[in-house]
Scaffold this active site. Structure first.
Site, PDB file in Angstrom:
ATOM      1  NE  ARG A  49       6.414  -0.661  10.038  1.00 35.61           N
ATOM      2  CZ  ARG A  49       5.349  -0.928   9.572  1.00 35.61           C
ATOM      3  NH1 ARG A  49       4.912  -0.114   8.178  1.00 35.61           N
ATOM      4  NH2 ARG A  49       3.986  -1.229   9.835  1.00 35.61           N
TER       5      ARG A  49
ATOM      6  NE  ARG B 163       7.845  -2.969   5.874  1.00 40.28           N
ATOM      7  CZ  ARG B 163       6.647  -2.780   5.862  1.00 40.28           C
ATOM      8  NH1 ARG B 163       6.035  -2.561   4.721  1.00 40.28           N
ATOM      9  NH2 ARG B 163       6.019  -2.628   7.194  1.00 40.28           N
TER      10      ARG B 163
ATOM     11  NE  ARG C  59       2.117  -5.002  10.953  1.00 43.18           N
ATOM     12  CZ  ARG C  59       3.436  -5.120  10.335  1.00 43.18           C
ATOM     13  NH1 ARG C  59       4.407  -5.658  11.004  1.00 43.18           N
ATOM     14  NH2 ARG C  59       3.370  -4.382   9.213  1.00 43.18           N
TER      15      ARG C  59
ATOM     16  NE  ARG D 284      -4.192  -1.120  10.069  1.00 40.69           N
ATOM     17  CZ  ARG D 284      -3.299  -0.639   9.295  1.00 40.69           C
ATOM     18  NH1 ARG D 284      -3.234   0.407   8.762  1.00 40.69           N
ATOM     19  NH2 ARG D 284      -1.999  -1.416   9.118  1.00 40.69           N
TER      20      ARG D 284
ATOM     21  CE  LYS E  29      -2.114  -1.178   3.777  1.00 37.20           C
ATOM     22  NZ  LYS E  29      -1.531  -2.358   4.233  1.00 37.20           N
TER      23      LYS E  29
HETATM   24  P1  ADP Z   1       1.148  -2.245   7.913  1.00 33.84           P
HETATM   25  O1  ADP Z   1      -0.069  -1.907   6.929  1.00 33.84           O
HETATM   26  O2  ADP Z   1       2.110  -2.745   7.340  1.00 33.84           O
HETATM   27  O3  ADP Z   1       0.679  -3.114   8.932  1.00 33.84           O
HETATM   28  P2  ADP Z   1       0.960   0.434   8.939  1.00 33.84           P
HETATM   29  O4  ADP Z   1       2.055   1.445   8.672  1.00 33.84           O
HETATM   30  O5  ADP Z   1      -0.159   0.859   7.898  1.00 33.84           O
HETATM   31  O6  ADP Z   1       1.531  -0.819   8.672  1.00 33.84           O
HETATM   32  O7  ADP Z   1       0.565   0.541  10.318  1.00 33.84           O
HETATM   33  C1  ADP Z   1       1.448  -0.070  11.387  1.00 33.84           C
HETATM   34  C2  ADP Z   1       0.392   0.159  12.788  1.00 33.84           C
HETATM   35  O8  ADP Z   1      -0.134   1.393  13.018  1.00 33.84           O
HETATM   36  C3  ADP Z   1      -0.570  -0.952  12.743  1.00 33.84           C
HETATM   37  O9  ADP Z   1      -0.241  -2.200  13.004  1.00 33.84           O
HETATM   38  C4  ADP Z   1      -1.568  -0.124  13.841  1.00 33.84           C
HETATM   39  O10 ADP Z   1      -1.073  -0.451  15.182  1.00 33.84           O
HETATM   40  C5  ADP Z   1      -1.232   1.141  13.628  1.00 33.84           C
HETATM   41  N1  ADP Z   1      -2.528   1.763  12.448  1.00 33.84           N
HETATM   42  C6  ADP Z   1      -2.219   2.501  11.435  1.00 33.84           C
HETATM   43  N2  ADP Z   1      -3.114   2.565  10.733  1.00 33.84           N
HETATM   44  C7  ADP Z   1      -4.289   2.485  11.644  1.00 33.84           C
HETATM   45  C8  ADP Z   1      -5.669   2.672  11.638  1.00 33.84           C
HETATM   46  N3  ADP Z   1      -6.356   3.137  10.724  1.00 33.84           N
HETATM   47  N4  ADP Z   1      -6.403   2.000  12.824  1.00 33.84           N
HETATM   48  C9  ADP Z   1      -5.895   1.640  13.811  1.00 33.84           C
HETATM   49  N5  ADP Z   1      -4.674   1.483  13.978  1.00 33.84           N
HETATM   50  C10 ADP Z   1      -3.783   1.973  12.975  1.00 33.84           C
END
Ligand code: ADP
Ligand code: ZN
Length: 213
Positions: A160, A127, A171, A88, A13
């Site tokens: 990360r 990564r 996740r 999400r 994404k």
């Molecule tokens: P990925 O899609 O690789 O898991 P992101 O960078 O989008 O990583 O998100 C990392 C973390 O940030 C998530 O695991 C969550 O804890 C938090 N997070 C990000 N976006 C949201 C969201 N829209 N709602 C709730 N938590 C979020």
């Protein structure tokens, strides 16, 4: 153009959102990036969010909804935006619709990036990201020329916090349970487009472009 990128962690994404941003000159809004920056800055938001992020759980809805509401009302979002990592949950999607409705606006397209769980694990576990410019590398598919150093800016590469197998699996569970139902939500609204997120970054990008134009 108002877009949402959906898909499991590791679907690409962030990568696709950056390419769309450069192509269409509209901002990429990543809740993950905003939250990670808040953690780095040791801001109140970051201190709270880190507890959830480190264990692969979602940050509470009210927190991210507040962030997004504020962000999409800014002037640079007038011509459109790309949401990456938001919504999400169904609650987040409903609040987003409400907010856009108040603004007299709608989401045009939701692109769902489809990828298998096995692929996700190997992508995320290998990564690393440049701490300075955000450039992404992968130990197999896209290794840096010198270990631990960014090819483009010489910055330091780091994994990360949440890219370890245990947290990745968590996740993925959270994705299946809370985020995957959004596909049905947007399908009903008639703006869901599915893209196979296999192949090179450029191949995937051209599929995405087909869907948004
Ligand atoms: P990925 O899609 O690789 O898991 P992101 O960078 O989008 O990583 O998100 C990392 C973390 O940030 C998530 O695991 C969550 O804890 C938090 N997070 C990000 N976006 C949201 C969201 N829209 N709602 C709730 N938590 C979020
Ligand atoms: Zn760099």
């Amino acid at each position: 153009m108002r877009l949402i990128l959906l898909g499991p962690p590791g679907a690409g994404k962030g990568t696709q959102a950056k390419m769309l941003k450069d192509k269409f000159c509209i901002p990429q809004i990543s809740t993950g990036d905003i939250l990670r920056q808040a953690v780095k800055d040791n801001a109140e938001l970051g201190i709270k969010a880190k507890l959830f992020m480190d264990v692969g759980q979602l940050v509470p809805d009210d927190v991210v909804i507040g962030l997004i509401k504020e962000r999409i009302k800014q002037a640079d979002c007038e011509a459109g935006f790309i949401l990456d990592g938001f919504p999400r949950t169904i609650v987040q999607a409903e609040k987003l619709s409400e907010t856009l409705d108040e603004m007299g606006s709608v989401i045009d397209t939701v692109v769902d990036l489809e990828v298998d769980a096995d692929e996700v694990i190997s992508r995320l576990a290998g990564r690393s990201t440049c701490q300075d410019c955000g450039g992404m590398f992968h130990e197999e598919s896209c290794p840096p020329k010198a270990a631990g150093i960014c090819d483009s800016c010489g910055g330091t590469l780091a994994q990360r916090q949440d890219d370890n197998t245990e947290t990745i699996l968590k996740r993925l569970d959270v994705y299946q349970e809370s985020t995957a139902p959004l596909k049905q939500f947007y399908k009903k609204q008639g703006n869901l487009k599915t893209v196979t997120a296999r192949g090179s970054v450029e191949e995937i990008f051209s599929r995405v472009l087909e869907m948004v134009k």
